[in-house]
Design an enzyme around this catalytic site. Structure first.
Site, PDB file in Angstrom:
ATOM      1  N   HIS A 147       0.844  -1.199   0.000  1.00 17.70           N
ATOM      2  CA  HIS A 147       0.000   0.000   0.000  1.00 17.70           C
ATOM      3  C   HIS A 147       0.882   1.253   0.000  1.00 17.70           C
ATOM      4  O   HIS A 147       0.675   2.174  -0.791  1.00 17.70           O
ATOM      5  CB  HIS A 147      -0.931   0.004   1.213  1.00 17.70           C
ATOM      6  CG  HIS A 147      -1.645   1.306   1.419  1.00 17.70           C
ATOM      7  ND1 HIS A 147      -2.674   1.731   0.611  1.00 17.70           N
ATOM      8  CD2 HIS A 147      -1.448   2.307   2.324  1.00 17.70           C
ATOM      9  CE1 HIS A 147      -3.092   2.917   1.012  1.00 17.70           C
ATOM     10  NE2 HIS A 147      -2.353   3.303   2.058  1.00 17.70           N
ATOM     11  N   ASP A 164       6.287  20.644 -27.262  1.00 14.80           N
ATOM     12  CA  ASP A 164       6.472  19.351 -26.593  1.00 14.80           C
ATOM     13  C   ASP A 164       7.567  19.533 -25.562  1.00 14.80           C
ATOM     14  O   ASP A 164       8.066  20.636 -25.372  1.00 14.80           O
ATOM     15  CB  ASP A 164       6.842  18.240 -27.596  1.00 14.80           C
ATOM     16  CG  ASP A 164       6.348  16.878 -27.102  1.00 14.80           C
ATOM     17  OD1 ASP A 164       6.665  16.518 -25.957  1.00 14.80           O
ATOM     18  OD2 ASP A 164       5.638  16.183 -27.848  1.00 14.80           O
ATOM     19  N   TRP A 190       7.440   0.202   3.616  1.00 16.14           N
ATOM     20  CA  TRP A 190       7.932   0.963   2.461  1.00 16.14           C
ATOM     21  C   TRP A 190       9.294   1.600   2.731  1.00 16.14           C
ATOM     22  O   TRP A 190       9.984   1.983   1.803  1.00 16.14           O
ATOM     23  CB  TRP A 190       6.910   2.024   2.018  1.00 16.14           C
ATOM     24  CG  TRP A 190       7.031   3.352   2.706  1.00 16.14           C
ATOM     25  CD1 TRP A 190       6.580   3.658   3.949  1.00 16.14           C
ATOM     26  CD2 TRP A 190       7.636   4.551   2.206  1.00 16.14           C
ATOM     27  NE1 TRP A 190       6.868   4.968   4.247  1.00 16.14           N
ATOM     28  CE2 TRP A 190       7.513   5.538   3.191  1.00 16.14           C
ATOM     29  CE3 TRP A 190       8.268   4.889   0.992  1.00 16.14           C
ATOM     30  CZ2 TRP A 190       7.994   6.842   3.040  1.00 16.14           C
ATOM     31  CZ3 TRP A 190       8.751   6.187   0.845  1.00 16.14           C
ATOM     32  CH2 TRP A 190       8.614   7.144   1.853  1.00 16.14           C
ATOM     33  N   SER A 238      12.943   5.978 -14.072  1.00 17.16           N
ATOM     34  CA  SER A 238      11.851   6.713 -14.713  1.00 17.16           C
ATOM     35  C   SER A 238      11.795   8.145 -14.204  1.00 17.16           C
ATOM     36  O   SER A 238      11.729   9.110 -14.982  1.00 17.16           O
ATOM     37  CB  SER A 238      10.528   5.990 -14.432  1.00 17.16           C
ATOM     38  OG  SER A 238       9.442   6.832 -14.695  1.00 17.16           O
ATOM     39  N   SER A 239      11.842   8.303 -12.883  1.00 21.00           N
ATOM     40  CA  SER A 239      11.705   9.639 -12.308  1.00 21.00           C
ATOM     41  C   SER A 239      12.881  10.529 -12.683  1.00 21.00           C
ATOM     42  O   SER A 239      12.698  11.716 -12.974  1.00 21.00           O
ATOM     43  CB  SER A 239      11.627   9.543 -10.777  1.00 21.00           C
ATOM     44  OG  SER A 239      10.518   8.775 -10.409  1.00 21.00           O
ATOM     45  N   HIS A 253      12.723  12.528   2.899  1.00 18.90           N
ATOM     46  CA  HIS A 253      12.020  13.770   3.205  1.00 18.90           C
ATOM     47  C   HIS A 253      11.832  14.678   2.006  1.00 18.90           C
ATOM     48  O   HIS A 253      10.722  15.160   1.782  1.00 18.90           O
ATOM     49  CB  HIS A 253      12.574  14.517   4.407  1.00 18.90           C
ATOM     50  CG  HIS A 253      11.505  15.428   4.923  1.00 18.90           C
ATOM     51  ND1 HIS A 253      10.529  15.005   5.793  1.00 18.90           N
ATOM     52  CD2 HIS A 253      11.171  16.683   4.561  1.00 18.90           C
ATOM     53  CE1 HIS A 253       9.659  15.968   5.960  1.00 18.90           C
ATOM     54  NE2 HIS A 253      10.020  16.999   5.240  1.00 18.90           N
ATOM     55  N   GLU A 311      11.377  13.627  -0.756  1.00 17.61           N
ATOM     56  CA  GLU A 311      10.295  12.906  -1.437  1.00 17.61           C
ATOM     57  C   GLU A 311       8.927  13.421  -1.005  1.00 17.61           C
ATOM     58  O   GLU A 311       7.995  13.518  -1.805  1.00 17.61           O
ATOM     59  CB  GLU A 311      10.426  11.407  -1.144  1.00 17.61           C
ATOM     60  CG  GLU A 311       9.252  10.535  -1.579  1.00 17.61           C
ATOM     61  CD  GLU A 311       9.140  10.405  -3.078  1.00 17.61           C
ATOM     62  OE1 GLU A 311      10.097  10.759  -3.784  1.00 17.61           O
ATOM     63  OE2 GLU A 311       8.085   9.949  -3.552  1.00 17.61           O
ATOM     64  N   TYR A 361       8.205  16.393  -0.248  1.00 15.52           N
ATOM     65  CA  TYR A 361       7.941  17.636  -0.986  1.00 15.52           C
ATOM     66  C   TYR A 361       7.802  17.374  -2.471  1.00 15.52           C
ATOM     67  O   TYR A 361       7.114  18.111  -3.175  1.00 15.52           O
ATOM     68  CB  TYR A 361       9.036  18.663  -0.661  1.00 15.52           C
ATOM     69  CG  TYR A 361       8.978  19.024   0.804  1.00 15.52           C
ATOM     70  CD1 TYR A 361       7.905  19.760   1.291  1.00 15.52           C
ATOM     71  CD2 TYR A 361       9.926  18.576   1.702  1.00 15.52           C
ATOM     72  CE1 TYR A 361       7.797  20.042   2.633  1.00 15.52           C
ATOM     73  CE2 TYR A 361       9.825  18.856   3.050  1.00 15.52           C
ATOM     74  CZ  TYR A 361       8.768  19.584   3.515  1.00 15.52           C
ATOM     75  OH  TYR A 361       8.645  19.853   4.845  1.00 15.52           O
ATOM     76  N   SER A 390      -2.260  26.707  -6.614  1.00 20.58           N
ATOM     77  CA  SER A 390      -1.905  28.100  -6.871  1.00 20.58           C
ATOM     78  C   SER A 390      -2.418  28.580  -8.220  1.00 20.58           C
ATOM     79  O   SER A 390      -2.514  29.781  -8.458  1.00 20.58           O
ATOM     80  CB  SER A 390      -0.380  28.286  -6.823  1.00 20.58           C
ATOM     81  OG  SER A 390       0.127  27.851  -5.584  1.00 20.58           O
ATOM     82  N   HIS A 440      14.450  13.962  11.308  1.00 19.27           N
ATOM     83  CA  HIS A 440      13.262  14.008  12.172  1.00 19.27           C
ATOM     84  C   HIS A 440      12.408  12.756  11.993  1.00 19.27           C
ATOM     85  O   HIS A 440      11.458  12.555  12.730  1.00 19.27           O
ATOM     86  CB  HIS A 440      12.460  15.304  11.997  1.00 19.27           C
ATOM     87  CG  HIS A 440      11.706  15.433  10.717  1.00 19.27           C
ATOM     88  ND1 HIS A 440      11.381  16.649  10.176  1.00 19.27           N
ATOM     89  CD2 HIS A 440      11.186  14.523   9.872  1.00 19.27           C
ATOM     90  CE1 HIS A 440      10.707  16.480   9.059  1.00 19.27           C
ATOM     91  NE2 HIS A 440      10.575  15.197   8.853  1.00 19.27           N
ATOM     92  N   HIS A 441      12.745  11.935  11.010  1.00 19.74           N
ATOM     93  CA  HIS A 441      12.091  10.626  10.905  1.00 19.74           C
ATOM     94  C   HIS A 441      12.775   9.613  11.810  1.00 19.74           C
ATOM     95  O   HIS A 441      12.369   8.464  11.867  1.00 19.74           O
ATOM     96  CB  HIS A 441      12.141  10.115   9.462  1.00 19.74           C
ATOM     97  CG  HIS A 441      11.417  11.012   8.499  1.00 19.74           C
ATOM     98  ND1 HIS A 441      10.100  10.812   8.151  1.00 19.74           N
ATOM     99  CD2 HIS A 441      11.806  12.114   7.831  1.00 19.74           C
ATOM    100  CE1 HIS A 441       9.732  11.746   7.299  1.00 19.74           C
ATOM    101  NE2 HIS A 441      10.747  12.557   7.087  1.00 19.74           N
ATOM    102  N   THR A 472       5.970  27.178   4.634  1.00 20.19           N
ATOM    103  CA  THR A 472       4.692  26.505   4.394  1.00 20.19           C
ATOM    104  C   THR A 472       3.544  27.412   4.816  1.00 20.19           C
ATOM    105  O   THR A 472       2.539  27.528   4.121  1.00 20.19           O
ATOM    106  CB  THR A 472       4.647  25.178   5.174  1.00 20.19           C
ATOM    107  OG1 THR A 472       5.875  24.485   4.967  1.00 20.19           O
ATOM    108  CG2 THR A 472       3.498  24.324   4.705  1.00 20.19           C
ATOM    109  N   LYS A 521       2.815  30.150   2.322  1.00 18.32           N
ATOM    110  CA  LYS A 521       1.984  29.705   1.200  1.00 18.32           C
ATOM    111  C   LYS A 521       0.508  29.682   1.587  1.00 18.32           C
ATOM    112  O   LYS A 521      -0.362  30.152   0.842  1.00 18.32           O
ATOM    113  CB  LYS A 521       2.415  28.300   0.761  1.00 18.32           C
ATOM    114  CG  LYS A 521       3.650  28.314  -0.088  1.00 18.32           C
ATOM    115  CD  LYS A 521       4.005  26.911  -0.559  1.00 18.32           C
ATOM    116  CE  LYS A 521       5.032  26.983  -1.647  1.00 18.32           C
ATOM    117  NZ  LYS A 521       4.542  26.712  -2.972  1.00 18.32           N
ATOM    118  N   ARG A 554       1.748   1.812  14.545  1.00 19.33           N
ATOM    119  CA  ARG A 554       1.457   1.486  13.151  1.00 19.33           C
ATOM    120  C   ARG A 554       2.119   0.159  12.789  1.00 19.33           C
ATOM    121  O   ARG A 554       2.911  -0.391  13.545  1.00 19.33           O
ATOM    122  CB  ARG A 554       1.928   2.610  12.244  1.00 19.33           C
ATOM    123  CG  ARG A 554       3.419   2.821  12.293  1.00 19.33           C
ATOM    124  CD  ARG A 554       3.849   4.117  11.649  1.00 19.33           C
ATOM    125  NE  ARG A 554       3.731   4.078  10.208  1.00 19.33           N
ATOM    126  CZ  ARG A 554       4.518   4.796   9.369  1.00 19.33           C
ATOM    127  NH1 ARG A 554       5.443   5.591   9.856  1.00 19.33           N
ATOM    128  NH2 ARG A 554       4.367   4.730   8.073  1.00 19.33           N
TER     129      ARG A 554
END
Lengths: 360, 658
Positions: B78, B107, B142, B169-170, B253, B255, B257, B268, B302-303, B328, B331, B450
């Site tokens: 998941h 293009d 994950w 790919s990315s 992290h 990731e 964002y 926006s 912080h993780h 943040t 925004k 979790r």
């Protein structure tokens, strides 16, 4: 699978929405709750987060209020003339305001946060108890170096005394290779701290009142992660001393009957792996040592077993010996982790259970 | 698409513009965007089914409809699915379709590489899911922390290889989009005239460019540990599992964002259109986005507040984590003040955008709570964290991306999605989402960790009730998602005709017809303003009030109803010097279709399975395949006959950079 061993704790079932609301309001309770701290190492962070939560709620209400106000006030009305609103592109003063105010709020919060990081982590100045915590798959082992006592799942500590946990994953003496990361967490007494295979980590905790505090492994550790629970029994100093004394005495050797037969089997199961290969029952000779499986010297002094997921009694013990995976899924066959299914005959089961029940 | 039909057929290069082959060989950024989107829907369904299974398992205490083993596979897949196969590629769908259109290009910079990125994504997803049939899916979550992930029973070989394939790919896409944005903007589109979505796309793709190689290294080391016993992370021989965690989160992290910034860009764009006002504080929003991109690389630990991290490191990362809340917040306030004083129209894209701001605030505030390090030790790895990141990634990213689907659906299909169904979708989505994830804040604080396959009864009736509410919420979301799918499918053929500018929009993509013609723009527009399209429709009077300007006033005007193709501007004042614009598009150079991206990419299958099973022959075959694919790609002939112009002729895009 779980029907066989219904938990001893009564299930509180909800009956309706009204009750639901009541429960939401009364949510700040529970044996494994971070919201009901029972010692200073849980209380201090709790008090800090309450302040932060209040600030967060104010910000939440303010911003959501702005959104709702804008949505209501500036919706296109039915009698709108179709003209466009004033085209505002921005406002430097406002930008500065909403950059600075959050920054100042955060700076203010940061001060006690940093102070508390240091104060909760450093070794307690007062006289304190040291307990070594060793994380296995899937159970916690505890060693009291001051008293040379091993036990499992249920840690016993005196009240009003800081406890310094020295923690490591796996057992350096026996099963380093199969050590994985765990996390020891008794919410009412302290936040969690990971157990790593190659670093000793530390955690302070203290219980103000006698009682049993629940917890469980909080770092995913594989198949039976959820079945790795922890308990802390906090008791008055005198009771604790008595507990230590009991745990320090060697196990009695039964002198006859099925119990003695069980003791024989415990040490020798023929071509099957013996219980003693992984579990120690200390009878007074030699040193006590860490085990691959829980120390069983005073097994019956504990309330629960198998990672503290089932009550310890004759019936569950028998089921565990007969078919351990029916209580807790393990990986002995594929990975060597956990309790093997030893294919015991009924007679062997009777004898082993009888013996284990003598280990008071 | 009439222009491609007139192409001379050239041997070795596909030329059909209809049917299956045309889709398999397409290099058209619009078609690739649509393919990304449809593939995402499939994986979203799979990830959604997995979330349903999780909530089924936890609906009641002490039940195991799934065994622990299967549950662990399901929650792992998941997470992987939603992060790598849904949110990231859904953003890529928008990048693909919109970046060229919004910057006034025909293009992306590397059209075949773009097709390559899509096929690698699709095959990476299929590869990951094939693990279910090949002995079990990955089951070590994950994040894939060693040592547990290096054990054979964790099936994490598929994770290490699959994620690296997706990373290819990315990365390819990131290079493509960065080059496209930097080099192919229409004349006059300076950086500070770029739509905010383009800005956020640029920042996001730079994040991908810098973050992906970090996890690539971590995953290769992990794979080496799994398949070859390399012991990078094995403490028994001096390896360190902490090293992996640092590498993972140094990627992980940013990731976060990578997943949220595109949605911020979309919102926006939509909020000003829905409010009929320009974005409040454009520069602040842009710089805040860029700041988030930079600071996002400085908060990873912080993780890891509960690992072996000393008090100094805990303090430092606590402070940076608080600090990132500032941009943040900037925004959020700017979005709110974009609505302030406007005339709000609550069409579905606007509703989802407002929902995004509102839900994201909740996720942001619980994020600040994580920065309170002493209490983080209570929240960490509990359902409080699960609630937090779903408010950011579901309430945030997904709400924003869905807003974008409604908003640009008419751009893609020429038809609007049904508004009534859209509103039903929004309100049920909002309700279901909060039902599922709101209670998790509480169940986490009340002690529910979790990644646990059973809801322990000892957590008490309150926690059980919260879990039941969460599980019921999934039913609401499921119903809501079905409404959305029905709306999508039926609106493609039966939706109301949108016309060229259904929202009274602001940006260049609406300057051209809907559905977008194959060439995007018959004449490349010249940009003189931020929100160029809006300024072609309106001017401001002295009071700052916008007034409509007479149609056809601007230099390269295209009629707004999109119907009068007859009087399409042909003067080509901003003409594409290199290739000569024509009114009928006859001489416009468009990228040719190619077999090679698809053919080459298939080589990832043997290469991937070869790595998972440590089979050198299979891996060698895959490697050879990929190399042959490169040569096929290089030696491919150019199909168009009129491509005699020297390639280095100045184009408007390069002119814009100068």
């Amino acid at each position: 699978m779980r029907e066989h061993h219904e938990s001893r704790r009564p299930r509180r079932r909800s009956t309706g929405l009204l009750l639901a609301t009541a429960l939401v309001l009364a949510g700040c309770s529970g044996d494994q709750s971070a919201l009901s701290p029972a010692g200073p190492y849980a209380q201090d962070p709790h008090d800090l987060i309450v302040i932060v939560t209040v600030i967060a709620l104010v910000v939440f209400v303010f911003v959501q209020g702005l959104i709702i106000y804008s949505v209501v006030k500036f919706r296109t009305r039915k009698d709108d003339d179709g003209s466009l609103p004033v085209q505002v592109h921005g406002n430097t003063k406002l930008e500065i305001v909403w950059t600075m105010i959050p920054a100042v709020i955060l700076a203010v919060i940061a001060v006690p946060t940093v102070q508390m990081i240091f104060s909760t982590m450093e070794e307690p100045e007062d006289e304190h108890l040291v307990v070594e915590v060793i994380g296995h798959r899937w159970w916690f082992e505890y060693y009291y170096p001051d008293f040379d006592v091993y036990t499992a799942n249920e840690m016993v500590i005196p009240t009003d005394t800081p406890v310094r946990l020295e923690m490591i994953a796996g057992d350096p003496g026996h099963s380093q290779d199969s050590a994985v990361i765990h996390s020891f967490w008794i919410p009412a007494l302290a936040g969690k701290q990971d157990l790593l295979p190659n670093h000793t980590t530390f955690l302070n905790m203290q219980a103000d009142e006698p009682g049993t505090y629940l917890g469980q492994c909080a770092e995913y550790c594989g198949l039976s992660h959820v079945n790795m629970r922890a308990r802390v029994h906090a008791m008055e100093a005198a009771d604790f001393d008595q507990w230590v004394e009991e745990q320090s005495t060697p196990a009695e050797v039964p002198d006859g009957g099925p119990e003695a037969e069980g003791r024989e089997l415990f040490h020798d199961l023929g071509d099957r792996q013996s219980c003693a290969a992984c579990h120690q029952v200390w009878e007074g000779d030699g040193a006590r040592s860490p085990s691959q499986g829980p120390d069983l010297t005073h097994l019956m002094s504990r309330d629960e077993f198998a990672g503290a997921i089932v009550d310890l009694d004759e019936e569950t013990l028998r089921q565990w010996l007969a078919d351990p995976n029916s209580i807790k899924p393990m990986q002995y066959e594929v990975n060597g982790i956990g309790m093997p299914d030893l294919d015991l005959t009924d007679d062997e089961l009777d004898a082993l259970v009888a013996y284990l029940l003598t280990l008071q | 698409m009439s222009n491609t039909a007139e192409k001379t057929r050239y041997s070795g290069r596909p030329s059909s513009d209809k049917g299956l082959v045309s889709w398999l060989t397409t290099t058209d950024h619009k078609r690739i965007g649509v393919m990304y989107f449809i593939t995402v829907l499939v994986f979203f369904t799979l990830g959604g089914i997995e979330s349903g299974l999780i909530r089924w398992q936890l609906a009641q205490a002490e039940q195991t409809p799934l065994t622990e083993e299967i549950y662990n596979q399901v929650f792992t897949m998941h997470g992987i699915t939603m992060v790598f196969l849904v949110v990231m590629p859904l953003s890529a769908a928008f990048f693909n379709y919109l970046i060229p259109l919004m910057i006034g290009a025909r293009d992306v910079a590397f059209p075949r590489l773009n097709a390559f990125s899509y096929w690698v994504y699709l095959f990476g997803g299929i590869f990951l899911y094939s693990s279910f049939l090949l002995g079990g899916a990955p089951n070590a979550s994950w994040v894939g922390y060693p040592p547990i992930s290096t054990e054979a029973v964790s099936n994490m070989g598929f994770y290490a290889v699959g994620l690296n394939i997706l990373g290819v790919s990315s990365l390819a896409a990131a290079v493509n989009f960065i080059v496209t944005i930097l080099n192919m903007r229409a004349p006059g589109m300076t950086f500070m005239r770029m739509p905010v979505f383009i800005w956020m796309s640029l920042v996001t793709n730079f994040l991908v460019l810098f973050a992906m190689p970090i996890i690539a290294v971590a995953l290769f080391m992990l794979l080496a540990d799994i398949s070859f016993g390399a012991q990078f992370f094995d403490p028994a021989t001096g390896g360190d599992p902490m090293l992996y965690q640092h590498l993972f989160w140094l990627f992980g992290h940013p990731e976060v964002y990578i997943m949220i910034l595109p949605a911020m860009g979309i919102v926006s764009e939509i909020l000003p259109v829905g409010s009929r006002k320009p974005l409040f504080g454009y520069a602040a929003v842009v710089f805040a986005g860029a700041a988030i991109g930079f600071i996002g690389f400085g908060v990873w630990a912080h993780h890891m507040f509960t690992t072996a991290l000393g008090p100094v490191a805990r303090s430092a990362f606590g402070l940076t984590t608080m600090f990132i809340a500032v941009p943040t917040g900037i925004k959020i306030f700017n979005w709110v003040f974009t609505m302030w004083g406007g005339k709000l129209r609550f069409h579905t894209p606007m509703l989802f955008s407002i929902g995004f701001v509102s839900m994201f605030v909740i996720g942001g505030l619980s994020g600040v709570m994580h920065a309170i390090v002493p209490h983080n030790a209570q929240q960490h790895d509990t359902y409080f964290v699960v609630a937090h990141f779903h408010y950011v990634l579901f309430g945030g990213a997904l709400f924003g991306l869905i807003a974008g689907v409604y908003f640009w659906f008419p751009k893609v299909t020429g038809r609007l999605m049904n508004e009534g169904l859209g509103k039903v979708h929004f309100w049920t989505w909002l309700l279901g989402f909060n039902l599922v994830f709101g209670p998790m804040h509480m169940s986490g604080l009340l002690g529910q960790p979790r990644r646990t396959a059973v809801l322990p009864a000892e957590l008490g009736g309150t926690v059980e009730l919260y879990n039941l509410i969460s599980s019921i919420g999934v039913l609401v979301i499921t119903g809501s998602a079905l409404v959305f799918l029905y709306n999508l499918v039926t609106s493609v053929r039966k939706g109301q005709i949108a016309g060229q500018d259904p929202w009274d929009a602001r940006t260049l993509e609406w300057l051209t017809e809907s559905p977008t013609p194959h060439v995007n723009f018959y004449a490349i527009p010249t940009v003189t303003q931020r929100d160029e399209f809006w300024h072609r429709k309106y001017a401001e009077d002295d009071a700052g009030r916008a007034v409509a300007v007479p149609a056809g006033a601007s230099e390269d005007h295209v009629p707004e109803d999109g119907s009068g193709s007859g009087d399409r501007d042909t003067d080509g004042s901003a003409g594409d010097a290199g290739h000569g614009d024509g009114a009928d598009g006859e001489h416009i150079h468009m990228p040719d279709p190619s077999y090679w991206p698809l053919v080459q990419t298939l080589g990832f299958f043997p290469a991937g399975y070869g790595m998972v099973y440590a089979n050198p022959w299979l891996f060698g075959l895959g490697l050879l395949w990929l190399v042959v694919g490169v040569f096929g790609w290089i030696n491919e002939p150019v199909a168009e006959g009129d491509d005699d112009e020297p390639e280095d002729a100045p184009t408007p895009a390069t002119a814009a950079v100068r």
